[in-house]
Design a protein around this motif. Structure first.
Motif, PDB file in Angstrom:
ATOM      1  N   GLN A 128      13.433  -4.990   7.431  1.00 15.89           N
ATOM      2  CA  GLN A 128      14.309  -4.264   6.887  1.00 15.89           C
ATOM      3  C   GLN A 128      13.846  -4.043   5.142  1.00 15.89           C
ATOM      4  O   GLN A 128      14.228  -3.439   4.482  1.00 15.89           O
ATOM      5  CB  GLN A 128      15.664  -4.559   6.679  1.00 15.89           C
ATOM      6  N   SER A 129      12.439  -4.835   5.067  1.00 18.20           N
ATOM      7  CA  SER A 129      11.849  -5.139   3.720  1.00 18.20           C
ATOM      8  C   SER A 129      10.615  -4.080   3.884  1.00 18.20           C
ATOM      9  O   SER A 129      10.356  -3.510   4.833  1.00 18.20           O
ATOM     10  CB  SER A 129      11.504  -6.510   3.386  1.00 18.20           C
ATOM     11  N   LYS A 130      10.045  -4.262   2.470  1.00 15.71           N
ATOM     12  CA  LYS A 130       8.788  -3.292   2.263  1.00 15.71           C
ATOM     13  C   LYS A 130       7.643  -3.680   3.254  1.00 15.71           C
ATOM     14  O   LYS A 130       7.273  -4.824   3.436  1.00 15.71           O
ATOM     15  CB  LYS A 130       8.400  -3.474   0.885  1.00 15.71           C
ATOM     16  N   GLN A 131       7.057  -2.632   3.891  1.00 21.05           N
ATOM     17  CA  GLN A 131       5.947  -3.239   4.993  1.00 21.05           C
ATOM     18  C   GLN A 131       4.735  -3.070   4.167  1.00 21.05           C
ATOM     19  O   GLN A 131       4.475  -2.618   3.134  1.00 21.05           O
ATOM     20  CB  GLN A 131       5.836  -1.763   6.027  1.00 21.05           C
ATOM     21  N   LYS A 132       3.799  -4.264   4.808  1.00 22.36           N
ATOM     22  CA  LYS A 132       2.584  -4.303   4.232  1.00 22.36           C
ATOM     23  C   LYS A 132       1.409  -3.680   4.908  1.00 22.36           C
ATOM     24  O   LYS A 132       1.570  -3.514   6.169  1.00 22.36           O
ATOM     25  CB  LYS A 132       2.200  -5.973   4.294  1.00 22.36           C
ATOM     26  N   TYR A 133       0.374  -3.253   4.237  1.00 17.14           N
ATOM     27  CA  TYR A 133      -0.762  -2.365   5.113  1.00 17.14           C
ATOM     28  C   TYR A 133      -1.979  -2.967   4.659  1.00 17.14           C
ATOM     29  O   TYR A 133      -2.087  -3.955   3.661  1.00 17.14           O
ATOM     30  CB  TYR A 133      -0.656  -0.866   4.369  1.00 17.14           C
ATOM     31  N   ILE A 134      -2.977  -2.747   5.438  1.00 13.57           N
ATOM     32  CA  ILE A 134      -4.534  -2.997   5.041  1.00 13.57           C
ATOM     33  C   ILE A 134      -4.941  -1.299   4.892  1.00 13.57           C
ATOM     34  O   ILE A 134      -4.278  -0.450   5.276  1.00 13.57           O
ATOM     35  CB  ILE A 134      -5.043  -3.595   6.289  1.00 13.57           C
ATOM     36  N   ALA A 135      -6.071  -1.508   4.102  1.00 12.23           N
ATOM     37  CA  ALA A 135      -7.067  -0.313   4.207  1.00 12.23           C
ATOM     38  C   ALA A 135      -8.368  -0.626   4.719  1.00 12.23           C
ATOM     39  O   ALA A 135      -8.994  -1.352   4.629  1.00 12.23           O
ATOM     40  CB  ALA A 135      -7.060  -0.167   2.733  1.00 12.23           C
ATOM     41  N   VAL A 136      -8.705   0.537   5.671  1.00 12.71           N
ATOM     42  CA  VAL A 136      -9.825   0.625   6.342  1.00 12.71           C
ATOM     43  C   VAL A 136     -10.659   1.518   5.651  1.00 12.71           C
ATOM     44  O   VAL A 136     -10.421   2.696   5.322  1.00 12.71           O
ATOM     45  CB  VAL A 136      -9.736   1.228   7.933  1.00 12.71           C
ATOM     46  N   ILE A 137     -11.812   1.041   5.145  1.00 15.07           N
ATOM     47  CA  ILE A 137     -12.909   1.978   4.285  1.00 15.07           C
ATOM     48  C   ILE A 137     -13.447   2.979   5.349  1.00 15.07           C
ATOM     49  O   ILE A 137     -13.885   2.558   6.582  1.00 15.07           O
ATOM     50  CB  ILE A 137     -13.858   1.018   3.838  1.00 15.07           C
ATOM     51  N   ASN A 138     -13.445   4.098   4.791  1.00 12.85           N
ATOM     52  CA  ASN A 138     -14.160   5.232   5.477  1.00 12.85           C
ATOM     53  C   ASN A 138     -15.768   5.158   5.484  1.00 12.85           C
ATOM     54  O   ASN A 138     -16.243   5.314   4.589  1.00 12.85           O
ATOM     55  CB  ASN A 138     -13.606   6.659   5.278  1.00 12.85           C
ATOM     56  N   ASN A 139     -16.223   4.796   6.707  1.00  9.97           N
ATOM     57  CA  ASN A 139     -17.789   4.752   6.883  1.00  9.97           C
ATOM     58  C   ASN A 139     -18.294   6.129   6.517  1.00  9.97           C
ATOM     59  O   ASN A 139     -19.549   6.164   6.407  1.00  9.97           O
ATOM     60  CB  ASN A 139     -18.198   4.180   8.129  1.00  9.97           C
TER      61      ASN A 139
END
Length: 510
Positions: free
Chosen positions: A66-77
């Motif tokens: 119920q809290s803020k979700q965490k994300y990762i970032a995938v660099i676009n090749n």
């Protein structure tokens, strides 16, 4: 149509079962139920279904969901990304590869030293005094998740299990010593009596017609639906393969994240005006694991059976390994979302990708091809726990979607069975969900493998990846000591708010 799985003993007296459910939940009338929001229904369901499974961990998991979700970032090749990498590093984000390599290397070194020490002990029992002066290798705490560290400190690992588990152990003449508890099979019992122990035969193979559930659909809970997997692996001809080598992280993947406890956000993706694509893609960090578990090799073919919105297919393409990635889904609306993602991240007219990325619209439950792919990813429709607790729109807990929700295990099982037909001998399937539901996770894998054993000549092995994913414990909170038979699970936590994500890897032997 049939929708809900029950123990055989419960099926002998359906009226008694329904009366117990009625008493247990103090049945509401239709008017009061209609005033309950979809998120409240989801919360009520989870608060009844998950505590018997996750015990004392459930409150922290619930808070994280119920809290803020965490994300990762995938660099676009396929974009010019030098500027965004510098920006990420200025924000404090790190490329997970660097830390993963160090953890994986420590794991390999320790394993080699332990193997060498074992060989020396077996070859020569008379160890010199000089050798005795060496200190034993101390496991690094970075490889232990939060629960394991707490268990080591408190020395009460069994306290997380509900009282009913301990009562069952006592009834069988057992004790509470760790060595006396068998965690190889998941055991989920109803928190009140009446749906008790299984009988001989296929406990999970009994069905109750949906017409028998009229008026009580809202009260069916996880512990009632999934009692236990009655058949052992040997009974369904299943082999288990333990993967000791750390999971592969392709060099071409550039994945950035913030350290545990850091809730910083990534900036919005920027448009590379020259190529017309975005420079990075944000996704739940746990979503990369099913793709990594495929362990693709150059030139192999991949089918993403339930691909929408397309993030996992895009991740597979970013590895630059497969010769073909087929992104499939069932409806035009879902396929449209896949097309939008591919258009945003893959430049039009890029010759290297013209024949690599293919989008199809087919019902994954219909078997139209056999032994066509090296890998199949089944990211199945599920309860989507986080979405159900936060978003009321399009919720699986809408009253109009009750029957659809109850039929999810049947749908998931059929998708996995078809995937086992579609993969080539020697290939692998990864089944994944974003739910904590044991029925829709281990339960579905068991049902699918049982059907494959009973109805086909296909032979399979389940890959135990618990050791292989160990080096990623610096990033994820893995669910250990839960008695999982087939897969691994990422549990949400405030320090690392990814998931939930369950994934199980199956190899087709022949």
């Amino acid at each position: 149509m049939f929708s809900v799985i029950y123990p055989r003993t419960a099926c002998k007296n359906t009226k008694t079962l329904l009366w117990q459910l009625h008493k247990r939940f103090r049945k509401k009338d239709k008017k009061s139920w209609s005033k309950t929001t979809n998120t409240e229904r989801a919360q009520e369901y989870f608060d009844v279904a998950y505590p018997p499974v996750y015990g004392s961990r459930w409150p922290s998991i619930r808070l994280a969901l119920q809290s803020k979700q965490k994300y990762i970032a995938v660099i676009n090749n396929f974009a010019n990304h030098e500027g965004i990498v510098e920006e990420f590093e200025e924000l404090g984000a790190v490329d997970i590869r660097y830390k993963y390599k160090r953890c994986a290397e420590r794991m390999r070194t320790r394993s080699q030293q332990q193997d060498l020490q074992k060989s020396c002990n077996e070859a020569n029992s008379a160890i010199s005094t000089d050798d005795n002066d060496q200190q034993p290798i101390r496991p690094s705490l970075i490889e232990l998740d939060d629960d394991e560290i707490a268990a080591l400190q408190n020395q009460e690992p069994l306290s997380r299990y509900p009282e009913e588990y301990r009562q069952r152990i006592l009834a069988k003449g057992g004790s509470f010593g760790t060595a006396d508890v068998d965690f190889t099979n998941r055991l989920i019992t109803p928190s009140e009596g009446g749906l008790g122990g299984g009988s001989s035969g296929g406990v999970m193979m009994d069905y109750v017609p949906s017409t028998k559930l009229k008026g009580l659909e809202n009260w069916i809970e996880e512990t009632d639906v999934f009692h236990r997997a009655s058949q052992g692996d040997a009974e369904i001809g299943l082999k288990v393969e333990i993967q000791q080598e750390p999971i592969s992280l392709p060099e071409t993947l550039k994945i950035y994240t913030f350290n545990k406890g850091d809730i910083s956000e990534f900036p919005r993706p920027k448009l590379d005006r020259e190529l017309g694509v975005l420079d990075h893609y944000c996704m739940d960090g746990a979503s990369v694991l099913p793709v990594l578990a495929l362990e693709m090799q150059p030139g192999q073919t991949v089918l993403d059976l339930c691909a929408a919105p397309g993030g996992k297919s895009l991740l597979a393409l970013q590895t630059l390994l497969p010769s073909l990635v087929v992104s499939n889904d069932k409806t035009e609306g879902r396929v449209k979302r896949i097309r939008e993602i591919m258009k945003q991240y893959i430049p039009s007219g890029l010759s290297v990708m013209e024949n690599t990325s293919v989008i199809t619209m087919e019902d994954g439950c219909l078997l139209r091809e056999r032994e066509a792919y090296d890998h199949v990813l089944v990211d199945a429709p599920c309860l989507t726990d986080r979405h159900s607790l936060l978003e009321s729109d399009n919720s699986i807990f809408k009253t109009t979607r009750t029957k659809e929700r109850l039929k999810l295990p049947e749908l998931q099982t059929q998708l996995l069975v078809n995937a086992l037909h579609k993969v080539r001998p020697g290939g692998s399937i990864v089944y994944s969900t974003c739910t904590l539901s044991p029925l829709q996770n281990d339960g579905v894998v068991h049902l699918a493998l049982t059907r494959i054993w009973q109805e086909t000549t296909i032979e399979c092995s389940v890959v135990d990846m618990s050791a292989a994913i160990r080096p990623l414990s610096f990033l994820y909170r893995f669910g250990n000591n839960l008695g999982l038979r087939y897969g691994q699970i990422v549990l949400p936590s405030l320090l690392s708010n990814f998931g939930p994500m369950y994934f199980a890897k199956i190899k087709r032997l022949k």
